[in-house]
Design a protein around this motif. Structure first.
Motif, mmCIF file in Angstrom:
data_model
loop_
_atom_site.group_PDB
_atom_site.id
_atom_site.type_symbol
_atom_site.label_atom_id
_atom_site.label_comp_id
_atom_site.label_asym_id
_atom_site.label_seq_id
_atom_site.Cartn_x
_atom_site.Cartn_y
_atom_site.Cartn_z
ATOM 1 N N ASP A 73 18.993 -30.578 22.986
ATOM 2 C CA ASP A 73 18.813 -31.473 24.139
ATOM 3 C C ASP A 73 19.759 -31.181 25.302
ATOM 4 N N GLU B 99 22.475 -30.086 15.806
ATOM 5 C CA GLU B 99 23.351 -30.051 14.622
ATOM 6 C C GLU B 99 22.899 -30.917 13.435
ATOM 7 N N THR C 76 19.201 -38.872 19.191
ATOM 8 C CA THR C 76 20.012 -39.424 18.105
ATOM 9 C C THR C 76 19.559 -40.834 17.719
HETATM 10 O O1 G3P Z 1 25.173 -32.412 19.956
HETATM 11 C C1 G3P Z 1 24.627 -33.683 19.858
HETATM 12 C C2 G3P Z 1 23.683 -33.936 20.986
HETATM 13 O O2 G3P Z 1 22.679 -32.990 20.986
HETATM 14 C C3 G3P Z 1 23.163 -35.359 20.932
HETATM 15 O O3 G3P Z 1 22.536 -35.661 22.088
HETATM 16 O O4 G3P Z 1 21.198 -37.006 23.638
HETATM 17 O O5 G3P Z 1 21.298 -37.671 21.285
HETATM 18 O O6 G3P Z 1 23.298 -37.871 22.794
HETATM 19 P P1 G3P Z 1 22.067 -37.175 22.440
#
Ligand code: G3P
Length: 497
Positions: A244, A83, A12
């Motif tokens: 992820d 997503e 993210t």
């Molecule tokens: O569903 C959102 C998720 O996949 C985000 O993951 O590791 O970026 O917090 P992260």
């Protein structure tokens, strides 16, 4: 001779490239953050072209830094923020709008409308999800409804949709391959997780033309090769993809029903493997596809918490009371506890088990004696409390009482947090030697597909404990602290009009 597998972790807040050798050891890591775009309160976007250039940059840097030869890479595995929705023109390769990030709340009213029309049960039954702005479906609809000319082009088959795995594969293959895997498809609110296809009724509900959707494939198989013109002159097989959180479950070797892990990233996500069984949650969790291998799909129960590491990032970038995230442990240790301060980081609403799109964050229990140290401590505590919220639901749904919880992600290096986590859960917390589990899972999926590794059993035997945190808090204190948290959460609900 192939010596390495490369994992691309498109998260993210950053893009990473990580090289693993046959013994699952990390040979090199590169990482770069990219721009977070907040056009309005509660809206979050990324520039998909910047995601690609950042990802490409860290790949090139990794090759240069480690000095390896590209033809020593057996395969590439991709794992991604799930997503987050990219829609692009297949002729020009240009995104028609910024990527709408999973955290973005702009489609709250579309979700209200779907609920009012009575779609909640069908969505739950077919996708395992709740109707929430979190998932890709309403984000695609928003783009088609709001970007001039987009719907007409989509209907003519000129636009493509993908989560960022799909976007990166399309870019890496020079626009030849438009695919995703089962785990990512299961987060779109358009995929039928029982029958394993894009669901006609859900596509009609959202008014999304099927021709823009990627082909859904196994999480471990060769999808195509990198285009030599794009990828440093070499054709390397792209052979593993998983969202992820599912990749982390795989990297943690949670291969048996009942195995669970919690990842502390931007958000915090607890997943429990449920094998071939689809549990329908009665306590606010999601049912999701863990992975598909050799055409066989396995499922997981998931507790999704939207803001975890992002709360620490906000202390750094928003409040500016720490310089770098790891300092949070140093400052938090300056006080013995949060002194009754609770920080509920509902910046983008509340996910599991509350599902309140209109909740917003709050800090409660402030007194004249409150210092920045208490606030930092309360922010760390919030990661542990949110995990407790979902663990309770998971045990209630599965009927399994967890003896230990495997943890991973950046924040698990924080010993203070891990001890508090074990205390508040009353459950052992096991930290493995490799905490880059998300990338490891993607590498494993890609390595298995090309025979670099032979079996899941071989990989499971590599899981090594770094440190076990034993719970050590009296019941009464635990109950009192948690009661305070629940009270604070109540006050953040239904805040935004
Ligand atoms: O569903 C959102 C998720 O996949 C985000 O993951 O590791 O970026 O917090 P992260």
């Amino acid at each position: 001779m192939k010596k390495y597998v490369m994992a691309l972790d498109q998260g993210t807040t950053s893009c990473r490239a990580i090289l693993f050798d046959k013994e699952s050891k990390i040979v090199g890591v590169t990482q770069k953050e990219f721009t977070q775009i907040y056009p309005k309160a509660g809206w979050v976007e990324h520039d998909a072209d910047e995601i690609w250039s950042t990802q490409y940059g860290v790949i090139a840097e990794l090759i240069a830094k480690t000095g390896i030869k590209v033809d020593e890479i057996a395969s590439i595995g991709i794992t991604n923020q799930r997503e987050t929705t990219v829609v692009w023109d297949k002729n020009t390769g240009k995104p028609v709008y910024n990527a709408i990030v999973w955290q973005c709340r702009r489609t709250t009213t579309i979700c209200d409308d779907l609920k009012a029309k009575g779609y909640e049960d069908v969505v739950r039954e077919k996708t395992g999800l709740v109707v929430d702005a979190y998932f890709s479906g309403t984000k695609v609809k928003w783009i088609l409804d709001n970007v001039e000319g987009a719907r007409a082009k989509a209907e003519k088959g000129e636009l493509l949709f993908g989560t960022t795995d799909t976007w990166l594969i399309w870019k890496l293959t020079g626009g030849k391959v438009h695919v995703t895997d089962y785990s990512n498809a299961s987060r779109t609110m358009m995929f039928n997780i029982r029958e394993l296809h894009w669901d006609k009724e859900l596509l009609e509900m959202l008014d999304v033309p099927q021709k823009m959707l990627p082909e859904v494939r196994n999480s471990s198989e060769v999808y195509g090769n990198t285009d030599a013109g794009v990828f440093l002159g070499f054709e390397v097989p792209i052979a593993g993809v998983a969202g992820d959180q599912q990749a982390a479950l795989f990297g943690q070797a949670c291969y048996e029903p009942g195995d669970a892990k919690n990842t502390y990233g931007t958000g915090c996500f607890m997943l429990m493997n449920t094998g071939s069984k689809i549990y329908t949650s009665k306590h606010g969790l999601l049912t999701t596809i863990a992975w598909g291998i050799d055409g066989k799909v396995e499922y997981a129960l998931e507790g999704s918490t939207f803001i975890a590491g992002a709360a620490i990032q906000w202390l750094r970038d928003g409040l500016k009371i720490i310089d770098v995230a790891p300092d949070s442990e140093y400052y938090a240790k300056k006080v013995k506890d949060s002194d009754g301060v609770y920080f509920v980081p509902a910046f983008v609403g509340l996910g599991a088990p509350y599902w309140d799109m209109r909740a917003r964050g709050g800090i409660f229990g402030l007194t004249r004696g409150t210092t920045k140290y208490h606030i930092i401590r309360a922010a760390l505590d919030s990661l542990a409390y949110q995990t407790k919220d979902v663990l309770g639901s998971m045990e209630a749904d599965s009927g399994i009482s967890l003896k230990s919880l495997r943890v991973d992600g950046g924040a698990v290096a924080n010993n203070l947090l891990m001890q508090f986590q074990a205390d508040i859960l009353g459950t052992r917390v096991d930290r493995p030697e490799i905490i880059e589990t998300t990338a490891l899972g993607a590498a494993y999926l890609a390595g298995l597909a090309v025979g670099f590794w032979k079996s899941k059993e071989e990989l499971a035997s590599r899981w090594l404990l770094d440190r076990r945190f034993e719970p050590d808090m009296e019941e009464e204190k635990k109950a009192k602290l948690y009661k305070g948290w629940l009270k604070a959460v109540e006050r953040t609900k239904d805040w935004e009009d």
